[in-house]
Each structure stands twice: as structure tokens, then as C-alpha cells.
Motif scaffolding. Structure first.
Motif, PDB file in Angstrom:
ATOM      1  N   ASP A 115       0.820  -1.207   0.000  1.00  0.00           N
ATOM      2  CA  ASP A 115       0.000   0.000   0.000  1.00  0.00           C
ATOM      3  C   ASP A 115       0.856   1.259   0.000  1.00  0.00           C
ATOM      4  O   ASP A 115       0.506   2.259  -0.658  1.00  0.00           O
ATOM      5  CB  ASP A 115      -0.926   0.002   1.213  1.00  0.00           C
ATOM      6  N   ASP A 116       1.966   1.234   0.725  1.00  0.00           N
ATOM      7  CA  ASP A 116       2.854   2.403   0.718  1.00  0.00           C
ATOM      8  C   ASP A 116       3.427   2.641  -0.672  1.00  0.00           C
ATOM      9  O   ASP A 116       3.560   3.790  -1.121  1.00  0.00           O
ATOM     10  CB  ASP A 116       3.993   2.208   1.715  1.00  0.00           C
ATOM     11  N   LEU A 117       3.791   1.557  -1.365  1.00  0.00           N
ATOM     12  CA  LEU A 117       4.324   1.702  -2.720  1.00  0.00           C
ATOM     13  C   LEU A 117       3.266   2.239  -3.674  1.00  0.00           C
ATOM     14  O   LEU A 117       3.550   3.082  -4.529  1.00  0.00           O
ATOM     15  CB  LEU A 117       4.865   0.358  -3.219  1.00  0.00           C
ATOM     16  N   VAL A 118       2.029   1.760  -3.533  1.00  0.00           N
ATOM     17  CA  VAL A 118       0.950   2.272  -4.382  1.00  0.00           C
ATOM     18  C   VAL A 118       0.832   3.788  -4.213  1.00  0.00           C
ATOM     19  O   VAL A 118       0.748   4.543  -5.202  1.00  0.00           O
ATOM     20  CB  VAL A 118      -0.388   1.597  -4.035  1.00  0.00           C
ATOM     21  N   ALA A 119       0.859   4.238  -2.966  1.00  0.00           N
ATOM     22  CA  ALA A 119       0.735   5.674  -2.706  1.00  0.00           C
ATOM     23  C   ALA A 119       1.889   6.452  -3.324  1.00  0.00           C
ATOM     24  O   ALA A 119       1.700   7.535  -3.897  1.00  0.00           O
ATOM     25  CB  ALA A 119       0.662   5.922  -1.204  1.00  0.00           C
ATOM     26  N   ALA A 120       3.094   5.901  -3.239  1.00  0.00           N
ATOM     27  CA  ALA A 120       4.263   6.582  -3.806  1.00  0.00           C
ATOM     28  C   ALA A 120       4.171   6.652  -5.324  1.00  0.00           C
ATOM     29  O   ALA A 120       4.537   7.663  -5.930  1.00  0.00           O
ATOM     30  CB  ALA A 120       5.539   5.867  -3.382  1.00  0.00           C
ATOM     31  N   PHE A 121       3.681   5.570  -5.962  1.00  0.00           N
ATOM     32  CA  PHE A 121       3.610   5.545  -7.417  1.00  0.00           C
ATOM     33  C   PHE A 121       2.498   6.438  -7.960  1.00  0.00           C
ATOM     34  O   PHE A 121       2.513   6.808  -9.136  1.00  0.00           O
ATOM     35  CB  PHE A 121       3.422   4.117  -7.919  1.00  0.00           C
ATOM     36  N   THR A 126      -1.125   1.244 -10.870  1.00  0.00           N
ATOM     37  CA  THR A 126      -0.220   1.385  -9.732  1.00  0.00           C
ATOM     38  C   THR A 126      -0.320   0.214  -8.759  1.00  0.00           C
ATOM     39  O   THR A 126       0.660  -0.119  -8.085  1.00  0.00           O
ATOM     40  CB  THR A 126      -0.477   2.701  -8.986  1.00  0.00           C
ATOM     41  N   ASP A 127      -1.488  -0.415  -8.670  1.00  0.00           N
ATOM     42  CA  ASP A 127      -1.625  -1.582  -7.798  1.00  0.00           C
ATOM     43  C   ASP A 127      -0.777  -2.739  -8.332  1.00  0.00           C
ATOM     44  O   ASP A 127      -0.068  -3.413  -7.581  1.00  0.00           O
ATOM     45  CB  ASP A 127      -3.095  -1.990  -7.699  1.00  0.00           C
ATOM     46  N   ILE A 153       4.533  -5.916  -8.512  1.00  0.00           N
ATOM     47  CA  ILE A 153       5.775  -6.316  -9.177  1.00  0.00           C
ATOM     48  C   ILE A 153       6.980  -5.837  -8.373  1.00  0.00           C
ATOM     49  O   ILE A 153       7.926  -6.595  -8.105  1.00  0.00           O
ATOM     50  CB  ILE A 153       5.811  -5.754 -10.612  1.00  0.00           C
ATOM     51  N   VAL A 154       6.957  -4.571  -7.967  1.00  0.00           N
ATOM     52  CA  VAL A 154       8.102  -4.010  -7.251  1.00  0.00           C
ATOM     53  C   VAL A 154       8.270  -4.677  -5.893  1.00  0.00           C
ATOM     54  O   VAL A 154       9.391  -5.016  -5.488  1.00  0.00           O
ATOM     55  CB  VAL A 154       7.941  -2.487  -7.107  1.00  0.00           C
ATOM     56  N   LYS A 155       7.173  -4.900  -5.185  1.00  0.00           N
ATOM     57  CA  LYS A 155       7.271  -5.529  -3.865  1.00  0.00           C
ATOM     58  C   LYS A 155       7.861  -6.932  -3.973  1.00  0.00           C
ATOM     59  O   LYS A 155       8.741  -7.310  -3.195  1.00  0.00           O
ATOM     60  CB  LYS A 155       5.882  -5.583  -3.225  1.00  0.00           C
ATOM     61  N   LYS A 156       7.411  -7.703  -4.959  1.00  0.00           N
ATOM     62  CA  LYS A 156       7.942  -9.062  -5.122  1.00  0.00           C
ATOM     63  C   LYS A 156       9.423  -9.029  -5.465  1.00  0.00           C
ATOM     64  O   LYS A 156      10.227  -9.800  -4.923  1.00  0.00           O
ATOM     65  CB  LYS A 156       7.163  -9.795  -6.216  1.00  0.00           C
ATOM     66  N   GLY A 157       9.813  -8.131  -6.377  1.00  0.00           N
ATOM     67  CA  GLY A 157      11.217  -8.052  -6.759  1.00  0.00           C
ATOM     68  C   GLY A 157      12.106  -7.563  -5.637  1.00  0.00           C
ATOM     69  O   GLY A 157      13.207  -8.089  -5.417  1.00  0.00           O
TER      70      GLY A 157
END
Length: 638
Positions: free
Chosen positions: A17-23, A237-238, A243-247
Motif C-alpha cells: 500500500d505504501d508503494l501504491v501511494a508513492a507511485f 499502480t496496484d 511487481i516491485v514488492k515481489k522483486g
């Protein structure tokens, strides 16, 4: 035994969720210029540092445009399966050509290259597979292999290898740089193809072998290619956050292949390959999230950044263990970027110097970053200053110098480790003796790769087997092997085969390290113990190498041979062995009565000389060892 190393890893705390907000925040910035930044391209073209690279790009692009796109043929691909050799199959050329054309269009700005860019990018999307032919023919990918040719599978089942990661990142970066200059159908085609070959299988599968331990540079390269492309292309963005979280969660395993002191067992060549992909991704993610999320925050990364400085034997010459060679084809931008990040001016200056001296113009990902990232690096490299002693505790690499401020002074590099390392050689106890810019006694590094090398033929090759290294040969036995499965995985048969560090000391006058190598040999060698001790005497400027072998009661014999390897001529002279380089020589004094034989070995890279020194049994009166071989190695100028 060294294996995966545990490090603090702040990115593991990032949430989806934090990454979604950043993207979702704007703007979408990236650390490479777009076509629209005309002033940046003009400045690069006019800068004295980068001007020669620009001219080479323009010259190459004109040739590529005139020749047109060349489709790789099925028979060229099949030749790899038939012969085990690459032949005329080169799936990297279209990607390199596409990048050159893209850069030329940004510099010239007249539209002359757009049709050639369309042809190359469309042709890459049309390829039956992006897999390198060796990787398709690997046992791991048999289900993709139709008697040497690829066949289509469902998108969820597409594997991801180094080539898939490279093609994915290149296409995405071409799309980002040129934007609306590209035909809209091509932009749609790039997104569809990259999604099918990279994003969908990346999210669908957790069994890509490089995602989890034990892994190697593949982890950084494959994750980096997919994640960089997603940052460019993925509008959801979700899904992008997934993708980014898994990598990012997977990348901790790549960093865990480095010990706490920043050493990788793969050597400097694969340090460059993996760290450059990690650096590309870290820079892209940092700018895309306005600095909120940084892969540079991992503490061990600063130690990894110091690795090239710590293992540099003399300018541009490096420790050559595993499949790496003694020279390193660094990407200048990697040294500049991580040197800047961690305040390592020697690293940043070296990157700028490499760009000025070699004027590289390789693929798009490298060249655009060389041109954009190196211009602000220090113009002059600081005075030579390397640590006199370095010991990498996890992978058991030891580097000792007579004088850390003199690049011509003697340097010794030795290793313990084990024989299941990534890009492994059977080389526990191997060492290098370097003087005046030359490795008079060497570790040979890897061969020119061929298909069988990544399989059952690996330890038949002189550069991977223990008889290709400066390690003992005992009762007709080389060091033990385990079955090679992949670049970082082995099947235990009678191993593992490992060294043990017994002792180590550092004083201003000398450095010593002692290893027990008995565990590196099979039972047939009959060893109870094999103590190998290196002592570098700084005052005398010489190395003493002592082996003390003790055999079991039921050992088949007491045969002990010290093996020394060099790329320079080796000659017995009056009971000594003399190794003659171009700038200096090494004189090896063995125990009295030692038998010395020298062989010349032709190899697919530089040829080798191999000396076998057989000391008399019980050569050290009063010793508790069955055989003692003490070699005193003295450097002399020519």
C-alpha cells in the motif's frame, strides 16, 4: 561453510500500500534524459568527455540504418543445439542496434532513424523467444525446447532469463526516451509483448530459480530488468506495486550472496554485472518515488561498493577467482554512481577515467547512463591508496600488499571457501602473486563459455578443475567436485569440499593466513590434515608458502605435489623455478631435492604454464607432518 549471509535489509519493511501511494504521486521522473530534453542531449554532444562516444554512436547508427534489420534464422538458433557452440546466433545484436539508433535520433533530431527503430523494435517483439540459445538448451528449460527450437507456452508459464530481462528493459527504455516519437502501434506492441513475456510470468510464478536462495547475479539482473521495465510501462499502480514488492523482497537474496565485508564469490566480472543492474534499479526507483524509497539504504551496499578497490591488485588488474578474469569490463556509470552515493572518490574518478580512455558505446542501458551520469565525476583519480590487508570473512578471500601506496609492489591474494560456490572452480587454497602489474603466479579465471561448461563438462576444463590452479595434487587426486546443476546450485555426491581458516595474523612487518585444505579433497587422497600457510614478509618483500600434509594410516601413498600456474614462462634453474614476466620475475625456492616439472597448456583463452614441484617425503626433519613443502617466492625486477 559459507553460504547465504544475513544482512539488515530496510526495504523488507516496505508495504504494497505504501508503494501504491508513492507511485500515484507525480511527476514520473527517471534518471535518464528523454528526447524532449534537447538541451541535455546538446550538452552531452558538445562535452569533450562524451563527444567521442557520441560520434561513435552516430557512425554506428548510420551503418545500422543502411544495413537494415536482420532476422535471426531458425537454423542459426538450432546450430547451438547441434554443436554446443554459438556459431552465428547472436540475439544480443538487435538490442544493441536498437539502442544505438535510439541514441542517434536523440542527438541528430531529424527523424532519419525512426523507421529503423520501428523495424528493430518490432522485429525484437516478433522473435520466437528472447532466451539465449544456451539457456534454452539448459536441462532446466527442457520443456521449452522442441528439439533445439523454442515453442510457445502460456504467458504464465514463460520463464525469465538474463536475455528476457535485458530485452524487457531495453524496449521499455526506448519507449520512455522517445515517447510519442514512436509509432503508436509500436508502443502498444511493446507493452503487450513485455507484459506477456515478463510481467505476467513474473507475478504468476514463484519458481523462477533465481528468485530464492541460493542465487547469484541472475537475481539482480532478472529482477532489475523486469522492475525497471514495470516502472516505465505499467500504468496500474496496484499491479506495479505488486511487481516491485515481489522483486524487492527477492533482491535481499542477491545481497545475501555477499558476505558482511562486501565480497562475492563470483568475482569482479559478475560483481559488475549484478551490481550494475541493482544500481540501475535503485536509481530508477529512488527518482520515481521522489527519494522516498531507496535500495541504496541497505548497509552492506557500502561494503560492496568498496570491493573493487579492495581486490584491485594494480591499476585495472583484479583478483581473478571463479569465472571472472583479471581484467574487469566495468560500466563507467556504475562506478560513478555508487562512488558518488558512498563518497568513494577513487571509484567515481575511475568511472570517468574509463569513459575517457575506452570511449565505450555499447547497449542503450549502458551508454545513456555513461553519458548522463559520468560528466560530474572527479576529473582526476586520487593517488593510489589501497588497504595493505583485507580479509573477507564470509568467502575467505585474503589480500595482502607490501605497500598499499605503491601499485608496483608485491600483492598476494588467496582464498579458502568451498567447491559449491557460484561460478565455482575447484580452487580451495588457490592464490595469486602479483608484482609490477603482472600476476606472475595466477588464478586462471574462467574459459570462453561453451554449452557443456554449464553441465557435466565443467570440471573437465583446465580452468575449472583443481589442476588448473596453484593448489596441491595429493596421491593422484585433485580437489573434490559436486555435480554442477546451475550457476549457483550443485548436487551433493560425496562433498561438500571445503577449506577451513585455522589462523590469521596482521602486523606492520608481515601478514599470515593458515588454511586446512584436507576437507577439499576426496577420501581417496588419504589426508588427515593439510595445512597451507601464506606469509607475506613486507620488509623482505617476499611470500613464503608452506604446506604440511599428514596422511591417514590407510592412505594409498605419500605422494604430494605443489602445483603452480602462470600465464608467463616457467623454467627450472639450478633447483629453483623462475617465472619471467614482462616487467618482473618471481624466483621460487623449494626444499632441497624437490623435483620440478613444467608443462605448457594450450587453452581457449590465454595459454598457461603449470609447474609440478614434488618435495622429498619427510623433507623437514623432526616435523610431525609426513610431507612439508616450503616455497619461498621472491620478486625481482627485470
Amino acid at each position: 561453510m559459507p553460504g547465504e549471509h544475513t544482512h539488515a535489509y530496510p526495504p523488507s519493511e516496505w508495504t504494497h500500500d505504501d508503494l501504491v501511494a508513492a507511485f500515484e504521486d507525480e511527476p514520473r521522473a527517471f534518471p535518464v534524459p528523454t528526447y524532449g530534453e534537447a538541451d541535455t542531449w546538446a550538452a552531452i554532444r558538445e562535452d569533450r568527455l562524451t563527444m567521442p562516444v557520441v560520434e561513435k554512436v552516430l557512425d554506428d547508427a548510420e551503418t545500422i540504418r543502411e544495413e537494415g534489420y536482420r532476422h535471426l534464422t531458425a537454423s542459426e538458433f538450432l546450430s547451438v543445439h547441434r554443436t554446443g557452440q554459438p556459431g552465428n546466433y547472436d540475439n544480443n545484436a538487435p538490442v544493441v542496434n536498437l539502442g544505438t539508433l535510439t541514441l542517434a535520433e536523440c542527438f541528430e533530431r531529424e527523424g532519419r532513424y525512426l523507421d529503423a527503430i520501428l523495424d528493430h523494435a518490432w522485429g525484437i517483439c516478433d522473435m520466437a523467444t528472447w532466451f539465449g540459445a544456451y539457456h534454452l538448451n539448459n536441462d532446466r528449460n527442457e520443456w521449452l525446447n522442441n528439439e533445439g527450437l523454442p515453442h510457445e507456452v502460456d504467458p504464465e508459464d514463460n520463464p525469465i532469463d538474463l536475455s528476457v530481462a535485458r530485452f524487457t528493459h531495453h524496449l521499455a527504455e526506448v519507449d520512455y526516451i522517445l515517447g510519442d516519437r514512436l509509432h503508436p502501434a509500436l508502443r502498444e506492441r511493446i507493452r503487450e509483448t513485455v507484459d506477456r513475456r515478463a510481467f505476467t510470468p513474473f507475478l504468476a510464478n514463484d519458481d523462477h530459480w533465481w528468485l530464492t536462495p541460493e542465487t547469484n547475479n541472475w537475481n539482480a539482473v532478472c529482477n532489475g530488468g523486469v522492475l525497471n521495465a514495470a516502472l516505465y510501462l505499467e500504468d496500474d499502480t496496484d499491479r506495479l506495486a505488486s511487481i516491485v514488492k515481489k522483486g524487492v523482497d527477492s533482491l535481499r537474496h542477491y545481497l545475501s550472496s555477499f558476505d558482511r565485508d562486501g565480497c562475492t564469490s563470483e568475482g569482479i566480472g559478475y560483481w559488475n554485472f549484478g551490481v550494475r543492474k541493482y544500481t540501475e534499479l535503485a536509481a530508477a526507483l529512488e527518482t520515481r518515488t521522489n527519494g522516498e524509497y531507496s535500495l541504496f539504504s541497505v548497509p552492506v551496499l557500502e561494503e560492496m561498493a568498496r570491493y573493487p578497490l579492495r581486490i584491485e591488485l594494480s591499476p585495472y588488474r583484479y583478483v581473478a577467482f571463479a569465472d571472472s578474469g583479471e581484467d574487469a569490463n566495468f560500466c563507467p556509470y556504475v562506478l560513478c554512481r555508487i562512488g558518488e552515493e558512498f563518497g568513494l572518490d577513487q571509484l567515481s574518478a575511475r568511472g570517468r577515467q574509463l569513459l575517457a580512455e575506452e570511449q565505450p558505446a555499447g547497449n542503450l542501458l549502458q551508454t545513456v547512463r555513461d553519458l548522463a551520469w559520468c560528466r560530474d565525476a572527479p576529473a582526476e583519480e586520487p593517488q593510489w591508496d589501497r588497504p595493505e590487508t583485507t580479509f573477507f570473512r564470509g568467502w575467505q578471500w585474503w589480500v595482502s600488499r607490501v605497500d598499499g601506496t605503491d601499485p608496483d609492489s608485491p600483492v598476494v591474494a588467496a582464498k579458502g571457501g568451498h567447491n559449491q560456490e557460484a561460478h565455482n572452480h575447484n580452487d580451495c587454497g588457490s592464490f595469486m602473486f602479483h608484482y609490477r602489474g603482472e600476476s606472475l603466479l595466477t588464478d586462471p579465471g574462467g574459459p570462453s563459455y561453451f554449452q557443456g561448461y554449464f553441465g557435466d563438462e565443467r570440471y573437465e576444463h583446465i580452468r575449472a578443475r583443481s589442476l588448473g590452479h596453484s593448489v596441491p595434487y595429493v596421491n593422484g587426486c585433485e580437489q573434490g567436485s559436486t555435480k554442477y546443476v546451475s550457476e549457483s546450485r550443485y548436487e551433493d555426491e560425496s562433498g561438500p569440499f571445503a577449506a577451513e581458516v585455522l589462523d590469521r595474523s596482521e602486523t606492520p612487518a608481515s601478514d599470515t593466513i593458515a588454511l586446512d585444505l584436507a576437507g577439499s579433497y576426496p577420501a581417496d587422497a588419504g589426508l588427515d590434515s593439510l595445512r597451507r600457510e601464506f606469509e607475506l614478509d613486507r620488509e623482505a618483500g617476499r611470500l613464503t608458502l608452506e604446506d604440511r600434509a599428514t596422511f591417514a594410516d590407510d592412505a594409498p601413498g605419500r605422494e604430494f605435489v605443489s602445483v603452480l600456474v602462470s600465464e608467463f614462462p616457467m623454467d627450472p634453474e639450478d633447483g629453483r623455478l623462475v617465472v619471467t614476466g614482462e616487467s618482473g620475475r618471481a624466483v621460487v625456492d623449494p626444499p632441497a631435492g624437490t623435483d620440478i616439472e613444467v608443462e605448457f597448456l594450450e587453452t581457449d583463452r590465454a595459454d598457461l604454464y603449470r609447474a609440478r614441484l614434488t618435495p622429498p617425503v619427510e623433507s623437514d626433519a623432526g616435523s610431525d607432518a609426513d610431507v612439508v613443502s616450503r616455497l619461498v617466492i621472491t620478486p625481482e625486477p627485470r
